[in-house]
Design a protein around this motif. Structure first.
Motif, PDB file in Angstrom:
ATOM      1  N   ASP A 114     -30.490 -11.379  27.707  1.00  0.00           N
ATOM      2  CA  ASP A 114     -31.264 -10.751  26.582  1.00  0.00           C
ATOM      3  C   ASP A 114     -29.882 -10.329  26.149  1.00  0.00           C
ATOM      4  OD1 ASP A 114     -31.023  -7.780  27.027  1.00  0.00           O
ATOM      5  OD2 ASP A 114     -32.250  -8.582  28.905  1.00  0.00           O
ATOM      6  N   HIS A 115     -30.249  -9.863  24.756  1.00  0.00           N
ATOM      7  CA  HIS A 115     -28.875  -9.531  23.880  1.00  0.00           C
ATOM      8  C   HIS A 115     -28.261  -7.913  24.304  1.00  0.00           C
ATOM      9  CE1 HIS A 115     -27.382 -10.804  19.751  1.00  0.00           C
ATOM     10  NE2 HIS A 115     -26.541 -10.640  20.806  1.00  0.00           N
ATOM     11  N   SER A 116     -28.862  -7.223  25.412  1.00  0.00           N
ATOM     12  CA  SER A 116     -28.387  -6.193  25.720  1.00  0.00           C
ATOM     13  C   SER A 116     -26.982  -6.516  26.420  1.00  0.00           C
ATOM     14  CB  SER A 116     -29.200  -5.387  26.756  1.00  0.00           C
ATOM     15  OG  SER A 116     -29.162  -6.158  27.969  1.00  0.00           O
ATOM     16  N   ILE A 135     -19.221 -11.593  14.622  1.00  0.00           N
ATOM     17  CA  ILE A 135     -20.410 -12.122  13.882  1.00  0.00           C
ATOM     18  C   ILE A 135     -21.639 -12.192  14.624  1.00  0.00           C
ATOM     19  CG2 ILE A 135     -20.990 -14.122  12.224  1.00  0.00           C
ATOM     20  CD1 ILE A 135     -18.266 -13.022  11.266  1.00  0.00           C
ATOM     21  N   TRP A 136     -22.527 -11.267  14.046  1.00  0.00           N
ATOM     22  CA  TRP A 136     -23.716 -11.314  15.062  1.00  0.00           C
ATOM     23  C   TRP A 136     -24.911 -11.798  14.232  1.00  0.00           C
ATOM     24  CZ3 TRP A 136     -23.686  -7.903  19.160  1.00  0.00           C
ATOM     25  CH2 TRP A 136     -24.920  -7.698  19.862  1.00  0.00           C
ATOM     26  N   VAL A 137     -25.286 -13.185  14.959  1.00  0.00           N
ATOM     27  CA  VAL A 137     -26.181 -14.127  14.138  1.00  0.00           C
ATOM     28  C   VAL A 137     -27.392 -13.980  14.606  1.00  0.00           C
ATOM     29  CG1 VAL A 137     -26.421 -16.459  13.832  1.00  0.00           C
ATOM     30  CG2 VAL A 137     -24.314 -15.986  13.967  1.00  0.00           C
ATOM     31  N   ASP A 138     -28.410 -13.352  13.932  1.00  0.00           N
ATOM     32  CA  ASP A 138     -29.633 -12.717  14.664  1.00  0.00           C
ATOM     33  C   ASP A 138     -30.600 -12.407  13.511  1.00  0.00           C
ATOM     34  OD1 ASP A 138     -31.490 -11.114  16.321  1.00  0.00           O
ATOM     35  OD2 ASP A 138     -29.794 -10.454  17.439  1.00  0.00           O
ATOM     36  N   ALA A 139     -31.886 -12.609  13.830  1.00  0.00           N
ATOM     37  CA  ALA A 139     -33.097 -12.216  13.053  1.00  0.00           C
ATOM     38  C   ALA A 139     -32.932 -10.708  12.870  1.00  0.00           C
ATOM     39  CB  ALA A 139     -34.428 -12.586  13.862  1.00  0.00           C
ATOM     40  N   ALA A 141     -30.974  -6.743  13.609  1.00  0.00           N
ATOM     41  CA  ALA A 141     -29.765  -6.184  13.481  1.00  0.00           C
ATOM     42  C   ALA A 141     -29.158  -5.498  14.792  1.00  0.00           C
ATOM     43  CB  ALA A 141     -29.857  -4.780  12.389  1.00  0.00           C
ATOM     44  N   ASP A 142     -30.215  -5.196  15.850  1.00  0.00           N
ATOM     45  CA  ASP A 142     -29.900  -4.646  17.139  1.00  0.00           C
ATOM     46  C   ASP A 142     -28.693  -3.366  16.942  1.00  0.00           C
ATOM     47  OD1 ASP A 142     -31.225  -6.688  18.220  1.00  0.00           O
ATOM     48  OD2 ASP A 142     -29.553  -8.033  18.961  1.00  0.00           O
ATOM     49  N   LEU A 143     -29.189  -2.493  16.118  1.00  0.00           N
ATOM     50  CA  LEU A 143     -28.271  -1.456  15.667  1.00  0.00           C
ATOM     51  C   LEU A 143     -29.094  -0.041  15.890  1.00  0.00           C
ATOM     52  CD1 LEU A 143     -25.599  -1.150  14.137  1.00  0.00           C
ATOM     53  CD2 LEU A 143     -26.567  -1.519  11.957  1.00  0.00           C
ATOM     54  N   VAL A 154     -33.313  -1.966  25.307  1.00  0.00           N
ATOM     55  CA  VAL A 154     -31.825  -1.741  24.926  1.00  0.00           C
ATOM     56  C   VAL A 154     -31.193  -2.994  24.181  1.00  0.00           C
ATOM     57  CG1 VAL A 154     -29.544  -1.557  25.836  1.00  0.00           C
ATOM     58  CG2 VAL A 154     -31.737  -0.388  26.889  1.00  0.00           C
ATOM     59  N   HIS A 155     -31.958  -4.152  24.297  1.00  0.00           N
ATOM     60  CA  HIS A 155     -31.498  -5.527  23.456  1.00  0.00           C
ATOM     61  C   HIS A 155     -31.626  -4.991  21.887  1.00  0.00           C
ATOM     62  CE1 HIS A 155     -35.469  -7.891  22.629  1.00  0.00           C
ATOM     63  NE2 HIS A 155     -35.884  -6.769  22.360  1.00  0.00           N
ATOM     64  N   GLY A 156     -32.142  -4.164  21.620  1.00  0.00           N
ATOM     65  CA  GLY A 156     -32.415  -3.739  20.130  1.00  0.00           C
ATOM     66  C   GLY A 156     -31.289  -2.753  19.675  1.00  0.00           C
ATOM     67  N   PHE A 245     -24.461 -15.175  19.276  1.00  0.00           N
ATOM     68  CA  PHE A 245     -25.614 -15.767  18.598  1.00  0.00           C
ATOM     69  C   PHE A 245     -26.978 -15.611  19.400  1.00  0.00           C
ATOM     70  CE2 PHE A 245     -28.205 -19.148  17.312  1.00  0.00           C
ATOM     71  CZ  PHE A 245     -27.746 -19.741  16.204  1.00  0.00           C
ATOM     72  N   ASP A 246     -27.657 -14.738  18.648  1.00  0.00           N
ATOM     73  CA  ASP A 246     -29.351 -14.500  19.246  1.00  0.00           C
ATOM     74  C   ASP A 246     -29.947 -15.936  18.856  1.00  0.00           C
ATOM     75  OD1 ASP A 246     -31.955 -13.949  19.624  1.00  0.00           O
ATOM     76  OD2 ASP A 246     -31.316 -11.737  19.426  1.00  0.00           O
ATOM     77  N   ILE A 247     -30.650 -16.326  19.600  1.00  0.00           N
ATOM     78  CA  ILE A 247     -31.575 -17.689  19.440  1.00  0.00           C
ATOM     79  C   ILE A 247     -32.383 -17.698  18.220  1.00  0.00           C
ATOM     80  CG2 ILE A 247     -33.329 -17.900  21.245  1.00  0.00           C
ATOM     81  CD1 ILE A 247     -31.084 -20.988  20.228  1.00  0.00           C
TER      82      ILE A 247
HETATM   83 MN   LIG Z   1     -30.168  -9.760  19.072  1.00  0.00          MN
END
Ligand SMILES: [Mn+2]
Ligand SMILES: NC(=[NH2+])NCCC[C@H](N)C(=O)O
Ligand SMILES: [Mn+2]
Length: 341
Positions: A114-116, A135-139, A141-143, A154-156, A245-247
């Motif tokens: 996962d994105h964590s 470059i964060w490619v994602d639906a 923002a994970d911010l 935590v992946h967010g 890159f988040d799928i």
């Molecule tokens: Mn993500």
């Protein structure tokens, strides 16, 4: 005409794409709640990941195996941050592995998870190249911080953990002493956003982060969008690039097997074009592919999602849809005219 233009641009650039890769698997899923993201590295390898990357003209591929997920770690609880100690321990190992691959002169290709795990990949890259851009490619923002997150997953939160400008918005985080947030939000750009939480939006505006949400991509197209980001955060064009890159940046129809799918996303063609442009800079030094969950959906969903992931990595690492000529051969194979009866 088009190929001539691209050819002359390559002639003058000082960066050349690296023809050496190091693959790292991260069978980790505790940054979110669903079972299955942890089997993605195995699923990608058995779908032919290594073989497919070896097919790219002249590519030297080394598989570094999976990162070690520690079985014992400090059991502290942190408010609204599920599994932080385990996430921290895993990312510490991952950071070391990414640094090692880069020091070996290879592009670090990390398969999540996962994105964590973006905390470990970016930390490991930053420790080798302090001038890297992200470059964060994602639906998404994970911010989020643990204060702003609605999910406690935590992946967010990885981008907020990494960025130095947001360090004052966190409490002291036990087990995270190894990670010093030094990366500047000035070196970050987003592509594909369409599910952004309120405080994430506030942070994007406060720091004026170049964030190309789907409506911007609609307006400018993928090519102008990424060129604009690169121009903004690296106008001289001389910094190493990290792509996370988040799928789920892809439309949910293109990549259904993911934990937090959002409709109305990138087409696979847009994502491939995006990756080709980044490859064309010659500066890609690390790429993460995360959030593929082979346990979600049916066989066809799973296959479509994994295939999409393979296409994205291939494009980022130099596969050309125009085709490549056979190496060292300058003409078509000649055949003799004598008739055999
Ligand atoms: Mn993500
Ligand atoms: N890497 C991801 N898929 N992240 C989804 C995050 C969703 C939401 N913004 C959250 O904080 O939980
Ligand atoms: Mn996402």
């Amino acid at each position: 005409m088009n190929s001539v233009r691209i050819f002359t641009r390559n002639m003058t650039q000082k960066w050349k794409p690296l023809k050496k890769l190091g693959i790292i698997g991260v069978p980790f899923e505790k940054g979110q709640k669903k079972y299955g993201v942890s089997i993605a590295p195995a699923a990608m390898r058995s779908a032919g990941l290594i073989e497919k990357l070896k097919e790219i003209d002249g590519m030297d591929v080394k598989d570094y195996g999976d990162v070690e997920i520690p079985s014992c770690y400090e059991p502290v609880e942190v408010d609204n941050m599920a599994h932080l100690p385990l996430i921290s321990a895993c990312n510490k190992n991952l950071s070391d592995m990414v640094s090692k691959v880069l020091k070996d002169g290879r592009v670090a290709v990390t398969i999540g998870g996962d994105h964590s795990i973006g905390v470990g990949t970016v930390d490991g890259h930053y420790r080798v190249n302090e001038d890297m851009i992200l470059i964060w490619v994602d639906a998404h923002a994970d911010l989020n911080t643990n204060k702003t997150s609605n999910s406690g997953s935590v992946h967010g939160m990885p981008v907020a953990l990494l960025v130095k400008e947001l360090s004052d918005y966190w409490p002291y985080l036990p087990t995270m002493d190894w990670q010093v947030p030094k990366f500047s939000i000035k070196n970050l750009g987003y592509v594909g956003l369409r599910s952004v939480d309120e405080y994430e939006r506030l942070a994007i505006e406060k720091y004026n982060v170049p964030a190309f949400a789907m409506e911007d991509i609609e307006e400018y197209g993928i090519q102008k969008s990424i060129n604009h980001i690169l121009q903004r955060i690296d106008p001289e064009g001389n910094k190493p690039i990290h792509v996370s890159f988040d799928i789920d940046s892809l439309d949910a129809l293109e990549a259904p097997s993911t934990g937090t799918p959002v409709r109305g996303g990138l087409t696979l063609r847009e994502a491939i074009r995006l990756m080709e442009i980044i490859h064309g800079t010659g500066r890609l030094r690390a790429i993460d592919l995360v959030e593929i969950n082979p346990a979600l959906g049916n066989d066809s969903d799973r296959k479509r999602t994994i295939d999409a992931g393979l296409c994205i990595l291939s494009a980022a690492l130099g596969f050309s849809r125009r085709g490549t000529t056979p190496r060292g051969i300058l003409d078509l194979p000649v055949q003799t005219h004598t008739q055999s009866k």
